[in-house]
Design an enzyme around this catalytic site. Structure first.
Site, PDB file in Angstrom:
ATOM      1  NE  ARG A   1       7.442   0.567  17.125  1.00  0.00           N
ATOM      2  CZ  ARG A   1       7.572  -0.678  16.669  1.00  0.00           C
ATOM      3  NH1 ARG A   1       8.166  -0.885  15.539  1.00  0.00           N
ATOM      4  NH2 ARG A   1       7.088  -1.702  17.333  1.00  0.00           N
TER       5      ARG A   1
ATOM      6  NE  ARG B   1       5.227   1.407  26.371  1.00  0.00           N
ATOM      7  CZ  ARG B   1       5.251   1.226  25.058  1.00  0.00           C
ATOM      8  NH1 ARG B   1       5.449   0.018  24.560  1.00  0.00           N
ATOM      9  NH2 ARG B   1       5.100   2.233  24.228  1.00  0.00           N
TER      10      ARG B   1
HETATM   11  N1  ASP Z   1       3.464   0.859  20.144  1.00  0.00           N
HETATM   12  C1  ASP Z   1       2.141   1.400  20.408  1.00  0.00           C
HETATM   13  C2  ASP Z   1       1.798   1.296  21.873  1.00  0.00           C
HETATM   14  O1  ASP Z   1       2.635   0.973  22.678  1.00  0.00           O
HETATM   15  C3  ASP Z   1       1.097   0.792  19.552  1.00  0.00           C
HETATM   16  C4  ASP Z   1       0.886  -0.689  19.692  1.00  0.00           C
HETATM   17  O2  ASP Z   1       1.455  -1.334  20.573  1.00  0.00           O
HETATM   18  O3  ASP Z   1       0.096  -1.192  18.895  1.00  0.00           O
HETATM   19  O4  ASP Z   1       0.677   1.575  22.245  1.00  0.00           O
END
Ligand code: ASP
Length: 316
Positions: free
Chosen positions: A55, A105
C-alpha cells in the site's frame, strides 16, 4: 516543515488539520476524469524501501504521478546494498543524482532521521521499525474525519500487537492531538514498556471496550518483529483479542472498523468482519493517495508553506 519523520513534526492539531484540509482538495483532484495536476512538475522523488510494502509504496508512487513529479525507483534486492553499501552511501548516491525528496522505509527505528541528517532533500518516513508511520496516521485521521466529521471526543480502541507497531505509535499521537480518547487493548506481553507515558487508557478486556467505541482499529500480529515467544498460539490470540463475528456484534450499530493492512484474515479480524459495510479498510487505502499528495505538496510545492494559500493554489 522540511521533513516528515514523526507525527510530532506537524506541530499538533493545527498542522494535522492543515494536511487534512489540503487532502480534501486532492480527493477532489483524484475524482476528476484526468486526476493529474502539474503542481510538482520538475521535482524528483526517490523511494528508498528497505522493507516490503504494498500500500504505502504504490500509494506514494500514485500520489507523485498525480502531482506530475518524476520518480526514481530503488529496490534493495537489486541494488548495491547487496554488495554491502551502507545506508549513508546509498542515500548520498541517490541525492547526487538530483532528488528533491526521499521516501524512506527501513527496519530500524530512526533510519529516516539519519538519512535526513545526511542529505539536503526532504525526507519522509514511510515506516521505521517499531517507531513511526506518520502518513498512515494522517490517512487514518482523514478517514475517520470523513465518516464522523471530527475526532474530537470520539473513543478509539487500538487492538493487538501494540508493542511492535509503528502504526500504533503514530496513531496514538495523531488521534490524541485531534482530541480523541484512545484505549489500547492488548495482552500485557504485546504492550511496550514505555506505554505508561502514552496519552492512552489500557485495557485487556476487549468485550468490555467494544460497546463503548466509535472506532475499533485492529493491528496485525507483527511476527517478523517478534524475537521471543509472546503468545501461546495464534488460535488463543484470536479467541481473546480477535474481532470475530460474535465480538463484532458487541459494537454499536454506527461503530467503525479499521485496519492498516496487510490483514491476517481469521487472526486479528474475521474475514466476514473485514468485508462488512462498517469496515473502512478500502477507504483507508483510497484516502492514502490523496493524503500523500498533500504531504508531498506541502514539502515540495511552490514555497512549501502550509495554509489556505496552498489549498487555493491546488484548487486553481
Ligand atoms: N503496513 C503497516 C506498516 O508498515 C502495518 C503492518 O505492516 O502491519 O507498519
Amino acid at each position: 516543515m522540511t521533513h516528515l519523520l514523526s507525527v510530532d513534526d506537524l506541530g499538533g492539531a493545527s498542522g494535522i488539520e492543515e494536511v487534512l484540509r489540503l487532502t480534501d482538495s486532492f480527493v477532489e483532484v483524484s475524482a476528476r476524469s484526468i486526476p493529474k495536476v502539474p503542481a510538482l512538475r520538475g521535482k524528483t522523488i526517490a523511494w528508498l524501501f528497505y522493507e516490503d510494502s504494498t500500500r504505502t509504496r504504490l500509494s506514494f508512487e500514485t500520489a507523485a504521478k498525480r502531482l506530475s513529479a518524476d520518480t526514481m525507483n530503488f529496490s534493495v534486492g537489486s541494488s548495491s546494498v547487496n554488495k554491502g553499501e551502507s545506508l549513508r552511501d546509498t542515500a548520498r548516491t541517490i541525492e547526487a543524482m538530483g532528488v528533491d525528496a526521499i521516501v524512506v522505509r527501513h527496519g530500524s527505528a530512526g533510519a529516516p532521521h539519519r538519512v535526513a541528517s545526511w542529505v539536503d532533500a526532504s525526507v519522509i518516513n514511510a515506516g521505521d521499525g517499531w517507531h513511526e508511520h506518520p502518513t498512515q496516521a494522517l490517512l487514518d485521521c482523514y478517514t475517520i474525519r470523513q465518516q464522523l466529521g471530527s475526532l474530537e471526543g470520539r473513543h478509539i480502541a487500538i487492538v493487538g500487537d501494540i508493542k511492535h507497531s509503528r502504526v500504533a505509535r503514530s496513531n496514538v499521537l495523531a488521534f490524541s492531538a485531534l482530541g480523541a480518547e484512545v484505549t489500547l487493548v492488548a495482552p500485557p506481553t504485546l504492550l511496550p514498556p514505555s506505554v505508561d507515558t502514552w496519552p492512552v487508557k489500557i485495557s485487556n478486556d476487549l468485550d468490555a471496550v467494544l460497546p463503548t467505541v466509535d472506532v475499533v482499529y485492529l493491528l496485525r500480529m507483527q511476527r517478523e518483529r517478534m524475537t521471543e515467544s509472546l503468545l501461546p498460539t495464534l488460535r488463543e490470540y484470536t479467541a481473546f483479542w480477535g474481532l470475530t463475528v460474535a465480538r463484532a456484534a458487541l459494537l454499536r450499530p454506527d461503530a467503525l472498523v479499521m485496519h492498516p493492512g496487510p490483514m491476517n484474515r481469521g487472526v486479528e479480524i474475521a474475514a466476514e468482519v473485514a468485508d462488512l459495510p462498517r469496515s473502512l479498510i478500502i477507504d483507508q487505502v483510497r484516502n492514502g493517495v490523496a493524503v500523500r499528495m498533500a504531504v508531498l505538496y506541502l514539502l515540495l510545492g511552490s514555497g512549501a508553506e502550509l495554509g489556505t494559500t496552498a489549498e487555493e493554489r491546488v484548487r486553481a
